[in-house]
Enzyme design. Structure first.
Site, short mmCIF file in Angstrom:
data_model
loop_
_atom_site.label_atom_id
_atom_site.label_comp_id
_atom_site.label_asym_id
_atom_site.label_seq_id
_atom_site.Cartn_x
_atom_site.Cartn_y
_atom_site.Cartn_z
N CYS A 14 -0.59 1.20 -3.21
CA CYS A 14 -1.19 0.75 -2.33
C CYS A 14 -2.41 0.84 -2.75
O CYS A 14 -3.46 1.76 -2.23
CB CYS A 14 -0.87 1.43 -0.94
N CYS A 39 -4.46 1.60 0.24
CA CYS A 39 -5.22 2.55 0.27
C CYS A 39 -6.15 3.70 -0.49
O CYS A 39 -7.22 4.22 0.14
CB CYS A 39 -4.12 3.59 0.72
N ASP A 40 -5.65 3.25 -1.51
CA ASP A 40 -6.44 4.48 -2.92
C ASP A 40 -7.09 3.14 -3.39
O ASP A 40 -8.37 4.01 -4.74
CB ASP A 40 -5.48 4.76 -3.53
#
Ligand code: NAP
Length: 308
Positions: free
Chosen positions: A135, A138-139
């Site tokens: 993701c 997200c990261d």
């Protein structure tokens, strides 16, 4: 929540589930939605949604979800957090086991969606969270000014690669063919972005690590077999998704890829159980089609309950 008996239980809180919940609660059916994580599903990890009608210029995934959620609350949809582990048919009622609690309903709509597929190469599992991710939204921000790779050639890979160019010094797209599967608009952006380099006909073989985490990716040329190591600090896998229907394999008919088989009215092989969104076997998996499915499944559920 006073009672654990409902007209309809919706399993999964992505766009399909929230739409189904909006329709059933607006139809005054006592409705419960079960969500394992945050409502929103895969849309929560989408930076910009550009192809959902009504939002010229695009809308951030989490903001779109917040609007869906607020809209459902307006009609009193109840939401409980937990993991649905089992579905049983008890004649008049279906029983959904959520963690270790049982909830009963006269009908169930399954909208559990899909999750990222794992490639299974050495280093992938061991380095998840230490440079391997599924993701970018997200990261991605952890990879400032370092090179990264995205594996895959579909819409997700293209979107992830474009998003990562905000942070990374360079983004490799590692694709197993000589043509991307992603839509033309995304491809045009990929080819126009100077930070992105597509490596064609490349098969990822191993995620390499040093003491800090990921330090490289070994790839092999599909045609010549030649291997090379790319020096980088992040590897994002975007090689498609698998349906989250394994817990239903014994009670519902699934296709060979594990998607739930339904008819045009979203009816599954078990009377009173419907499926909508990405977990259902169908041609196009997008927010717009998930929303359409959710509405169809809700109306089909209403019809089923009327006829009981
Ligand atoms: P996808 O379309 O199935 O693409 C998966 C990509 O990974 C393909 O390029 C595939 O290569 C590659 N791949 C699969 N298995 C592999 C393996 N073992 N080794 C190396 N590469 C492998 O999956 P997705 O991109 O996650 O998209 C899923 C669905 O969501 C699609 O229907 C997509 O259109 C939709 N989606 C839409 C949007 C949007 O509309 N903005 C955004 C994201 C996703 P091949 O091309 O060679 O098969």
């Amino acid at each position: 929540m006073n009672e654990q008996l409902f007209d309809v239980i919706i399993i999964g809180g992505g766009p399909a589930g929230l739409t189904a919940g909006l329709y059933t609660s607006r139809a005054k059916l006592n409705s419960l939605l079960i969500e394992n994580m945050l409502v929103g599903g895969q849309v929560m990890t989408t930076t910009k949604v550009e192809n959902y009608p009504g939002f010229p210029g695009g809308i951030d995934g989490p903001e779109l979800v917040a609007r869906f959620h607020e809209h459902c609350q307006e009609f009193g949809l109840q939401i409980v957090n937990g993991e649905a582990r089992q579905l049983r048919d008890e004649g008049a009622y279906k029983v959904v086991t959520v963690d270790d609690r049982d909830f009963r309903a006269r009908a169930v709509i399954v909208t559990t969606g899909a999750e990222p597929r794992k490639l299974g190469i050495p280093g992938e599992q061991k380095l998840t969270g230490r440079g391997v991710s599924y993701c970018a939204t997200c990261d991605g921000a952890f990879f400032r000014d370092v090179p990264v790779a995205v594996i895959g050639g579909g819409d997700t890979a293209a979107e992830e690669a474009l998003f990562l160019t905000r942070f990374a010094s360079k983004v490799y797209i590692i694709h197993r063919r000589d043509q991307l599967r992603a839509t033309k608009t995304l491809q045009d952006r990929i080819f126009a972005n100077p930070k992105i380099e597509v490596i064609w006909n490349a098969l990822p073989e191993e995620v390499l690590a040093d003491s800090k985490g990921v330090c490289g990716l070994r790839i092999a040329d599909k045609i010549s077999g030649a291997k090379r190591d790319l020096a980088l600090e992040g590897v994002f896998f975007a090689i498609g998704v698998i349906p989250k229907a394994h817990f239903l394999a014994e009670v519902l008919e699934l296709n060979s890829e594990g998607y739930i088989l339904t008819d045009a009215e979203c009816r599954t092989s078990m009377p009173g159980v419907f499926a909508a969104g990405d977990v259902r076997s169908k041609l196009l998996k997008q927010i717009a089609t998930a929303v359409g499915d959710g509405a169809v499944a809700a109306i089909a559920t209403e019809k089923y309950l009327d006829e009981l």
